[in-house]
Design an enzyme around this catalytic site. Structure first.
Site, PDB file in Angstrom:
ATOM      1  CE  LYS A  83      74.341  41.258  80.296  1.00 55.55           C
ATOM      2  NZ  LYS A  83      75.345  41.962  79.617  1.00 55.55           N
TER       3      LYS A  83
HETATM    4  O1  G3P Z   1      79.545  40.962  78.960  1.00 57.07           O
HETATM    5  C1  G3P Z   1      80.161  41.201  80.141  1.00 57.07           C
HETATM    6  C2  G3P Z   1      81.026  42.005  80.078  1.00 57.07           C
HETATM    7  O2  G3P Z   1      80.810  43.230  79.652  1.00 57.07           O
HETATM    8  C3  G3P Z   1      82.029  41.949  81.318  1.00 57.07           C
HETATM    9  O3  G3P Z   1      83.380  42.265  80.671  1.00 57.07           O
HETATM   10  O4  G3P Z   1      85.676  42.909  80.932  1.00 57.07           O
HETATM   11  O5  G3P Z   1      83.973  44.098  82.352  1.00 57.07           O
HETATM   12  O6  G3P Z   1      84.644  41.746  82.963  1.00 57.07           O
HETATM   13  P1  G3P Z   1      84.392  42.674  81.774  1.00 57.07           P
END
Ligand code: G3P
Length: 217
Positions: A83
């Site tokens: 990634k």
């Molecule tokens: O896959 C990306 C994710 O982990 C981000 O999620 O909720 O931290 O914006 P969030």
């Protein structure tokens, strides 16, 4: 639509995997921090449970170091997806690593143009972040629809991996739009099974069954 689980919590991954719900896993530095585990150890453990793509994120800022980190992460298991962030350096790393045969997930995508250029750089997956756009009052689902449209216009094979999913509604809408993959926290995936009318109906069935005085076993 494939389901990836967005966590480095091995127990949560194993629980969902038993139900055949896990087509892959995504992690990031914040999720590694939350797990309290060493990145190499926890990622290896996850790859021992899940046979689909497991994203492990580089943390270097420049392309050469990202490539070196990506190669090291890819040594963990054959199903590692490297990634990289959607920066110019990340795109350079994406091109080199994908040319070497590694799966690459380009993350932190917030615009259709970013998704377009990631596809040009050979990304296996593009990760547009829905919830973080919603957070700033921009409809994150519009981004998924725009990328779907653009990729379909030109036959790009990069898979749309809808990320930063916070609600079951995000998953419904991604399925309608045609995202190839969603990645969501375990709690959001489990919430897909919930409906208040299911619970209400089951309560009534349980009461009526008790009133019959019967037993099946
Ligand atoms: O896959 C990306 C994710 O982990 C981000 O999620 O909720 O931290 O914006 P969030």
């Amino acid at each position: 639509m494939k389901f990836f689980v967005d966590t480095a919590d091995v127990a949560a991954i194993a629980e969902l995997n038993e139900l055949g719900m896990v087509d892959g896993v995504t992690t990031n530095p914040s999720l590694i921090l939350k797990s309290g585990r060493n990145i190499l150890e926890v990622t290896k453990e996850i790859c021992g449970i899940v046979s689909g793509p497991v994203s492990a994120e580089v943390v270097a800022q420049d392309a050469d170091d990202m490539i070196a980190e990506g190669r090291k992460l890819a040594e963990i298991a054959p199903n590692i997806t490297v990634k990289v962030p959607l920066t110019w350096a990340g795109l350079k790393a994406c091109k080199v690593l994908s040319d070497e045969g590694f799966m690459v997930n380009v993350t932190l995508c917030f615009s259709p143009n970013q998704a377009l250029i990631a596809a040009k750089a050979g990304a296996t997956f593009i990760s547009p972040f829905i919830g973080r756009l919603d957070d700033i009052n921009i409809d994150g689902l519009d981004l998924i629809a725009d990328i779907r449209h653009i990729y379909d216009n030109y036959g790009f094979e990069t898979q749309i991996l809808a990320a930063s999913i916070r609600t079951v509604n995000h998953i419904t809408e991604c399925a309608k739009i045609g995202a190839d993959v969603i990645t969501a926290p375990p709690a959001v995936i489990k919430a897909l099974a919930s409906h208040p009318l299911t619970e209400k109906g089951l309560d009534q069935f349980n009461k009526d069954w008790a009133a019959t005085g019967q037993k099946i076993l």
